[in-house]
Write a protein that holds these residues in place. Structure first.
Motif, PDB file in Angstrom:
ATOM      1  N   GLU B 185       0.840  -1.189   0.000  1.00 11.66           N
ATOM      2  CA  GLU B 185       0.000   0.000   0.000  1.00 11.66           C
ATOM      3  C   GLU B 185       0.878   1.242   0.000  1.00 11.66           C
ATOM      4  N   GLY B 186       0.510   2.192  -0.859  1.00 16.77           N
ATOM      5  CA  GLY B 186       1.255   3.445  -0.896  1.00 16.77           C
ATOM      6  C   GLY B 186       2.415   3.428  -1.868  1.00 16.77           C
ATOM      7  N   TRP B 187       2.740   2.272  -2.430  1.00 16.09           N
ATOM      8  CA  TRP B 187       3.857   2.181  -3.389  1.00 16.09           C
ATOM      9  C   TRP B 187       3.283   2.147  -4.798  1.00 16.09           C
ATOM     10  N   ASP B 188       3.582   3.168  -5.586  1.00 15.70           N
ATOM     11  CA  ASP B 188       3.080   3.141  -6.961  1.00 15.70           C
ATOM     12  C   ASP B 188       4.224   2.966  -7.968  1.00 15.70           C
ATOM     13  N   GLY B 189       5.391   2.607  -7.445  1.00 17.56           N
ATOM     14  CA  GLY B 189       6.533   2.343  -8.331  1.00 17.56           C
ATOM     15  C   GLY B 189       6.519   0.917  -8.849  1.00 17.56           C
ATOM     16  N   HIS B 190       7.642   0.518  -9.399  1.00 12.68           N
ATOM     17  CA  HIS B 190       7.761  -0.814 -10.003  1.00 12.68           C
ATOM     18  C   HIS B 190       7.767  -1.909  -8.937  1.00 12.68           C
ATOM     19  N   VAL B 191       7.150  -3.031  -9.285  1.00  9.32           N
ATOM     20  CA  VAL B 191       7.161  -4.196  -8.398  1.00  9.32           C
ATOM     21  C   VAL B 191       7.752  -5.380  -9.161  1.00  9.32           C
ATOM     22  N   GLY B 192       8.681  -6.083  -8.534  1.00 11.51           N
ATOM     23  CA  GLY B 192       9.287  -7.257  -9.176  1.00 11.51           C
ATOM     24  C   GLY B 192      10.753  -7.349  -8.809  1.00 11.51           C
ATOM     25  N   PHE B 193      11.365  -8.439  -9.223  1.00 12.95           N
ATOM     26  CA  PHE B 193      12.769  -8.660  -8.875  1.00 12.95           C
ATOM     27  C   PHE B 193      13.697  -7.883  -9.813  1.00 12.95           C
ATOM     28  N   VAL B 194      14.892  -7.632  -9.329  1.00 13.18           N
ATOM     29  CA  VAL B 194      15.857  -6.807 -10.059  1.00 13.18           C
ATOM     30  C   VAL B 194      16.207  -7.382 -11.445  1.00 13.18           C
ATOM     31  N   PRO B 195      16.496  -8.706 -11.567  1.00 12.81           N
ATOM     32  CA  PRO B 195      16.892  -9.208 -12.890  1.00 12.81           C
ATOM     33  C   PRO B 195      15.810  -8.982 -13.959  1.00 12.81           C
ATOM     34  N   ASN B 202      16.297  -2.891 -20.180  1.00 14.26           N
ATOM     35  CA  ASN B 202      17.152  -3.304 -21.297  1.00 14.26           C
ATOM     36  C   ASN B 202      18.185  -2.254 -21.731  1.00 14.26           C
ATOM     37  N   PRO B 203      19.050  -1.812 -20.819  1.00 18.06           N
ATOM     38  CA  PRO B 203      20.047  -0.803 -21.193  1.00 18.06           C
ATOM     39  C   PRO B 203      21.060  -1.393 -22.171  1.00 18.06           C
ATOM     40  N   ALA B 204      21.271  -0.698 -23.279  1.00 25.11           N
ATOM     41  CA  ALA B 204      22.157  -1.203 -24.341  1.00 25.11           C
ATOM     42  C   ALA B 204      23.569  -1.386 -23.811  1.00 25.11           C
ATOM     43  N   ALA B 205      24.210  -2.441 -24.263  1.00 32.26           N
ATOM     44  CA  ALA B 205      25.540  -2.792 -23.747  1.00 32.26           C
ATOM     45  C   ALA B 205      26.634  -1.869 -24.274  1.00 32.26           C
ATOM     46  N   GLU B 206      26.429  -1.283 -25.423  1.00 33.97           N
ATOM     47  CA  GLU B 206      27.513  -0.556 -26.082  1.00 33.97           C
ATOM     48  C   GLU B 206      28.046   0.601 -25.228  1.00 33.97           C
ATOM     49  N   SER B 225      21.222 -12.292 -17.101  1.00 32.43           N
ATOM     50  CA  SER B 225      20.488 -11.299 -17.898  1.00 32.43           C
ATOM     51  C   SER B 225      21.451 -10.433 -18.706  1.00 32.43           C
ATOM     52  N   LEU B 226      22.508  -9.995 -18.053  1.00 37.29           N
ATOM     53  CA  LEU B 226      23.467  -9.125 -18.743  1.00 37.29           C
ATOM     54  C   LEU B 226      24.083  -9.848 -19.933  1.00 37.29           C
ATOM     55  N   GLU B 227      24.381 -11.118 -19.739  1.00 40.16           N
ATOM     56  CA  GLU B 227      24.970 -11.891 -20.828  1.00 40.16           C
ATOM     57  C   GLU B 227      23.987 -11.978 -22.007  1.00 40.16           C
ATOM     58  N   LYS B 228      22.718 -12.234 -21.661  1.00 39.60           N
ATOM     59  CA  LYS B 228      21.677 -12.281 -22.691  1.00 39.60           C
ATOM     60  C   LYS B 228      21.575 -10.964 -23.448  1.00 39.60           C
ATOM     61  N   MET B 229      21.795  -9.852 -22.710  1.00 43.15           N
ATOM     62  CA  MET B 229      21.655  -8.525 -23.302  1.00 43.15           C
ATOM     63  C   MET B 229      22.904  -8.097 -24.068  1.00 43.15           C
ATOM     64  N   GLY B 230      23.890  -8.986 -24.121  1.00 45.20           N
ATOM     65  CA  GLY B 230      25.060  -8.709 -24.962  1.00 45.20           C
ATOM     66  C   GLY B 230      26.245  -8.102 -24.240  1.00 45.20           C
ATOM     67  N   TYR B 231      26.219  -8.055 -22.906  1.00 42.83           N
ATOM     68  CA  TYR B 231      27.373  -7.540 -22.159  1.00 42.83           C
ATOM     69  C   TYR B 231      28.486  -8.581 -22.168  1.00 42.83           C
ATOM     70  N   THR B 232      29.704  -8.149 -22.444  1.00 50.48           N
ATOM     71  CA  THR B 232      30.835  -9.071 -22.385  1.00 50.48           C
ATOM     72  C   THR B 232      31.293  -9.207 -20.931  1.00 50.48           C
TER      73      THR B 232
END
Lengths: 340, 280
Positions: B185-195, B202-206, B225-232
């Motif tokens: 209650e009172g939280w109108d921000g994002h809900v869910g786990f960090v990954p 989806n911040p671009a890796a470049e 997740s980072l690996e999936k998103m193309g981070y080396t």
């Protein structure tokens, strides 16, 4: 060549003991180790110079089992720290073998290099003179040569003595050694004597290539089998001349106390137990694996030599009969190509 | 030994500091601000370096320094998880502590210059990252876009709320994303786990460096997740935690392979971590 006649040994020890605390290998009751010559009780103690390794290594001379680091007072919110460590008296370890001398060289690597110098260790080490006793007849559990230690030419020695029958050949190797030579004066004689040849080893450890091979064996099923009988009692670490891991603890009463360090063992779960519950090496197999990898691979990667000098004490002490020579050979012979 | 500087003669003997302020961050995290007796900091730290804090006679514990404010104070944010931290949570302003350091390598602040920075943290994992985040803001021209993704179990468990909600979003070219595990209650921000939130943003890796710290399970999934998103592996940095006693690479316990976390770490690139046995 200088020699010390065995008939003059006690006189020589008395002489060396005048200017330094002198530690010699003694059998005392059911124990044996390096004890002060000044505590020698003729009749009940036995000088073990011509035996091979005594039960306990001389590591406590340079790295005591417990050592006060500083004292403190804690009065309400106020804290005061008082440095209480005093540089020790000059000390001599007399008659340690090449394996134990090499183990002190491992301590030197740990405590005196890689970024920080351990002041407590340095003070003791600087004041310690090492008289090493060359070996020519390896014992039943000796395998130093396989670990890169030449038993006939101990490293890290200020003086090397060699058993030549009725006499010890006395060879000074450093300025610290020269001081002992000078202190002995006419007890040393100029005579020729010959050291015997090195007899074959009974234990055959094949360490060659093992450090490299272990890099790919962290998850190998061999650890399950090797660790199966280990009780993680820690006696191997206690009797080991090169095991140096320590804990830091506090002793306090009322407003006063002191912080001290003491031997610890990687075989105990508390060693890596973190607040909050996580333990990266929570089970016996993980701790067993870390100990042998530290000795045979990790130390070698960091300091260029294994953290085992082949003294064989752990083989004698282990209640489960775990034998590091067999472990080395099992790793050496393991066929890792057939494993996933 | 001077009264307020670390004793450089003997690295195992602490200097004395005084707690000048304590702030409740969450129900189980408090911030402690310490300075030398008579002023000054006990030692200078770089972001990500560690300090060994002594509460006498209770114990000694290694904590990441969350920030050094010039020569004014060091800031430690400490979660109550065990004996030592329980007692730390009971001390009051004016309490004197022992402190020694700085230990460890710290974050590669120089190598990251010119890069866009992506900070990903969970729970108390923001404490070590905060020093790097604040360093980037202090040297704002040296770093590109800054994105911060932070999550906690609940709103109450979010650390550094003033900075998260007020200060950091005001910084130039900076985005702050906050999530909590479950709706409340009172939280109108994002809900869910960090990954999951990370993949959503989806911040671009470049041109980017990702800096990750949090509970082991969060780190594991964030790295995937980072690996999936193309981070080396070279673009991903984390900071590790192990039990420590000496802080100077001697006492033995904090090793991962042949590396000591207190001395060679705690900061490693993912490329470096993959060379080590999986004990972290």
């Amino acid at each position: 060549m200088q020699i010390l006649s065995k008939s003059k040994l006690e006189e020589a020890l008395n002489q060396l003991g005048k200017n330094a605390e002198l530690f010699v290998p003694l059998a005392r009751g059911e124990e044996s180790g390096f004890y002060p010559w000044s505590s020698y009780q003729a009749g009940s103690d036995r000088l073990m110079l011509d035996a091979l390794n005594v039960l306990l290594p001389p590591k406590s001379v340079v790295f005591p089992q417990t050592e006060r680091m500083y004292s403190f007072t804690s009065t309400g919110p106020a804290v005061e720290i008082k440095e209480t460590f005093e540089s020790p008296q000059p000390r001599i370890i007399f008659g340690l073998r090449a394996c134990d001398a090499a183990a002190i060289a491992c301590f030197d690597d740990v405590f005196l290099t890689m970024g920080f110098i351990d002041s407590f260790y340095q003070a003791r080490r600087d004041n310690t003179t090492i008289v090493a006793h060359a070996c020519y007849e390896p014992g039943a559990n000796c395998f130093c040569e396989a670990m890169g230690v030449d038993p006939t030419e101990p490293v890290n020695a200020d003086v090397i003595i060699r058993d030549a029958g009725e006499v010890y050949i006395w060879e000074s190797k450093s300025s610290k050694g020269e001081k002992l030579t000078a202190a002995l004066g006419s007890l040393l004689e100029n005579k020729e004597a010959a050291a015997p040849g090195l007899k074959p080893f009974q234990q055959q450890a094949n360490y060659e290539g093992v450090a490299e091979k272990l890099k790919g064996m962290f998850e190998d099923p061999i650890w399950e089998q090797l660790a199966a009988t280990c009780q993680t009692c820690g006696i191997c670490t206690y009797v080991c001349p090169s095991c140096y891991c320590f804990d830091i603890q506090v002793k306090s009463w009322g407003e006063e106390g002191y912080r001290f360090r003491c031997y610890d063992s990687c075989m105990y779960s508390e060693y890596t137990q973190m607040a909050g519950g996580h333990n990266p090496r929570g089970n016996e197999r993980e701790r067993f694996r870390n100990r042998f990898l530290h000795k045979l691979q990790f130390f070698s990667e960091r300091y260029g030599k294994p953290l085992c000098t082949g003294c064989g004490r752990c083989i004698v002490a282990c209640p489960a009969g775990i034998n590091i020579v067999e472990i080395i050979n099992n790793i050496k012979e393991a066929d890792t190509s057939v494993r996933a | 030994m001077s009264e307020h500087k670390c004793n450089c003669e003997n690295p195992l003997v602490p200097g004395i500091v005084e707690v000048i302020d304590i702030k409740d961050e969450t129900p189980d995290v408090k911030s402690f601000f310490v300075r030398g007796i008579g002023g000054g900091v006990p030692f200078d730290v770089m972001p990500g370096q560690l300090g060994m804090v002594s509460l006498l006679p209770v114990g000694e514990g290694m904590y990441s320094v969350s920030w050094q404010e010039e020569q004014e104070y060091l800031h430690f944010a400490i979660k109550r998880v065990g004996l030592m931290t329980n007692e730390m949570h009971r001390i009051e302003v004016g309490q004197q502590l022992g402190v020694r350091g700085p230990y460890g390598n710290g974050f590669p602040v120089e190598e990251c210059k010119g890069k866009d920075m992506l900070f990903i943290a969970g729970g108390i994992g923001l404490a070590p990252l905060r020093s790097f985040i604040k360093y980037c803001f202090k040297h704002r021209q040296d770093y590109g876009k800054i994105q911060i993704i932070y999550g906690s179990r609940s709103y109450a468990d979010l650390c550094f709320k003033d900075e998260l909600f007020e200060e950091w979003p005001q910084e130039k070219d900076t985005e702050v994303y906050i999530t909590i595990d479950n709706p409340e209650e009172g939280w109108d921000g994002h809900v869910g786990f960090v990954p999951a939130y990370l993949e959503e943003i989806n911040p671009a890796a470049e041109g980017k460096i990702a800096v990750v710290c949090g509970p082991p399970v969060m780190i594991k999934f964030v790295l995937e997740s980072l690996e999936k998103m193309g981070y080396t592996d070279e673009q991903v940095i984390s900071t590790l935690e192990m039990r420590m006693k000496c802080g100077i690479g001697k006492c033995g316990r904090c090793n991962v392979g042949s590396e000591y976390i207190c001395l060679d770490g705690p900061v490693f690139t993912l490329a470096q971590l993959k060379q080590l046995p999986p004990e972290w």
